[in-house]
Design an enzyme around this catalytic site. Structure first.
Site, PDB file in Angstrom:
ATOM      1  N   LEU A 241     -11.678  -6.826 -11.497  1.00 53.30           N
ATOM      2  CA  LEU A 241     -13.058  -6.571 -11.078  1.00 53.30           C
ATOM      3  C   LEU A 241     -14.001  -6.838 -12.247  1.00 53.30           C
ATOM      4  CD1 LEU A 241     -12.267  -3.300  -9.138  1.00 53.30           C
ATOM      5  CD2 LEU A 241     -13.003  -5.471  -8.109  1.00 53.30           C
TER       6      LEU A 241
ATOM      7  N   MET B  90      -4.787  -6.087  -6.774  1.00 46.46           N
ATOM      8  CA  MET B  90      -4.374  -7.047  -7.797  1.00 46.46           C
ATOM      9  C   MET B  90      -5.468  -8.025  -8.213  1.00 46.46           C
ATOM     10  SD  MET B  90      -1.577  -5.707  -8.225  1.00 46.46           S
ATOM     11  CE  MET B  90      -0.615  -6.699  -9.322  1.00 46.46           C
TER      12      MET B  90
ATOM     13  N   ASN C 164      -7.427   4.018 -11.019  1.00 51.88           N
ATOM     14  CA  ASN C 164      -6.402   2.995 -10.813  1.00 51.88           C
ATOM     15  C   ASN C 164      -5.068   3.565 -11.235  1.00 51.88           C
ATOM     16  OD1 ASN C 164      -5.283   0.332 -10.334  1.00 51.88           O
ATOM     17  ND2 ASN C 164      -5.191   0.099 -12.556  1.00 51.88           N
TER      18      ASN C 164
ATOM     19  N   ASP D 155      -7.159  -2.048 -17.556  1.00 49.62           N
ATOM     20  CA  ASP D 155      -6.109  -1.050 -17.811  1.00 49.62           C
ATOM     21  C   ASP D 155      -6.382  -0.246 -19.082  1.00 49.62           C
ATOM     22  OD1 ASP D 155      -3.688  -3.549 -16.798  1.00 49.62           O
ATOM     23  OD2 ASP D 155      -4.823  -2.111 -15.592  1.00 49.62           O
TER      24      ASP D 155
ATOM     25  N   GLY E  47       0.779  -1.230   0.000  1.00 50.26           N
ATOM     26  CA  GLY E  47       0.000   0.000   0.000  1.00 50.26           C
ATOM     27  C   GLY E  47       0.807   1.274   0.000  1.00 50.26           C
TER      28      GLY E  47
ATOM     29  N   HIS F 242      -1.439   2.372 -12.804  1.00 49.33           N
ATOM     30  CA  HIS F 242      -0.844   1.252 -13.526  1.00 49.33           C
ATOM     31  C   HIS F 242       0.598   1.623 -13.848  1.00 49.33           C
ATOM     32  CE1 HIS F 242      -0.729  -2.240 -16.181  1.00 49.33           C
ATOM     33  NE2 HIS F 242      -0.129  -1.468 -17.073  1.00 49.33           N
TER      34      HIS F 242
HETATM   35  C1  GRF Z   1       2.873  -0.586  -7.923  1.00 54.30           C
HETATM   36  O1  GRF Z   1       3.820  -0.871  -8.927  1.00 54.30           O
HETATM   37  C2  GRF Z   1       1.621  -0.068  -8.592  1.00 54.30           C
HETATM   38  O2  GRF Z   1       1.879   0.574  -9.814  1.00 54.30           O
HETATM   39  C3  GRF Z   1       0.858  -1.331  -8.843  1.00 54.30           C
HETATM   40  O3  GRF Z   1       1.037  -2.077  -7.658  1.00 54.30           O
HETATM   41  C4  GRF Z   1       2.412  -1.886  -7.251  1.00 54.30           C
HETATM   42  C5  GRF Z   1       2.519  -1.855  -5.758  1.00 54.30           C
HETATM   43  O4  GRF Z   1       1.823  -0.730  -5.309  1.00 54.30           O
HETATM   44  N1  GRF Z   1      -0.522  -1.030  -9.127  1.00 54.30           N
HETATM   45  P1  GRF Z   1       1.680  -0.390  -3.723  1.00 54.30           P
HETATM   46  O5  GRF Z   1       3.067  -0.222  -3.155  1.00 54.30           O
HETATM   47  O6  GRF Z   1       0.976  -1.558  -3.055  1.00 54.30           O
HETATM   48  O7  GRF Z   1       0.895   0.882  -3.686  1.00 54.30           O
END
Ligand code: GRF
Length: 195
Positions: free
Chosen positions: A92, A89, A106, A144, A11, A108
């Protein structure tokens, strides 16, 4: 505006978003939810006093609709105006997306429309690209693929590996996402292109 953030892991983007809303801001966080009860981000959000919720997706096996029905409970209870996916991850379903279309964002880790899906940094390296980056977009049913709200670019340097490139991009994510959310919460959807 009330913001709910969905995470799956550490996060770091969620933290950047929460911290950006601490001062005067058109939005405030009302929930951080995860598909993984062990997501480290949940603890970090709770430490900042933000309500948290976790719905483990694993017991639902492949039944996405059932998992989403469970996940919707705490989300709807928080009555968010905006949903931010941040390192979330799970794909949806169109039904879930439809409930939040136009108000779900989102981040990406690529310069969309290039490299939708996973392993974006490795793919950019293998393609011999000179630059990489990240994109904040509105979430639509297609993965995406929604309207782009912001992008930040980074150079790909000699000797870069996926890990070094990912770290360089992640730093830009932490600048881009809060900047886009601030504008989006104020009703401004003009794309933000960071230097
Ligand atoms: C990041 O590379 C983000 O771009 C992708 O998830 C990865 C980890 O993100 N969506 P976070 O550290 O959990 O925010």
């Amino acid at each position: 505006k009330r913001v709910a953030v969905l995470i799956s892991g550490g996060g770091s983007n969620m933290l950047a978003l929460l911290r950006s809303m601490e001062g005067a801001h058109p939005a405030r966080p009302v929930l951080v939810a995860s598909n993984d009860p062990a997501a480290a981000g949940l603890k970090r959000a709770a430490e900042l006093g933000v309500p948290v919720a976790a719905v483990d997706h694993r017991p639902f096996r492949g039944d996405r609709a059932a998992f989403e029905a469970a996940l919707l409970e705490p989300i709807l209870a928080a009555e968010p105006d905006i949903l931010c996916l941040a390192g979330f991850m799970r794909v949806l379903t169109p039904a879930f997306v439809a409930r939040f279309e136009g108000r779900m964002l989102n981040i990406h880790p690529s310069l969309l429309p290039k490299y939708q899906g996973l392993h974006t940094h490795q793919r950019a390296l293998e393609a011999g690209d000179a630059e990489a980056g990240c994109t904040v977009h509105e979430v639509t049913a297609a993965l995406d693929d929604g309207p782009i709200l912001g992008q930040a670019r980074v150079p790909i340097l000699p000797g870069d590996k996926a890990e070094t490139l990912a770290a360089r991009v992640l730093t830009r994510e932490h600048a881009l996402y809060p900047a886009v959310l601030r504008r989006f919460a104020a009703g401004d959807r003009t794309p933000l292109l960071l230097d």
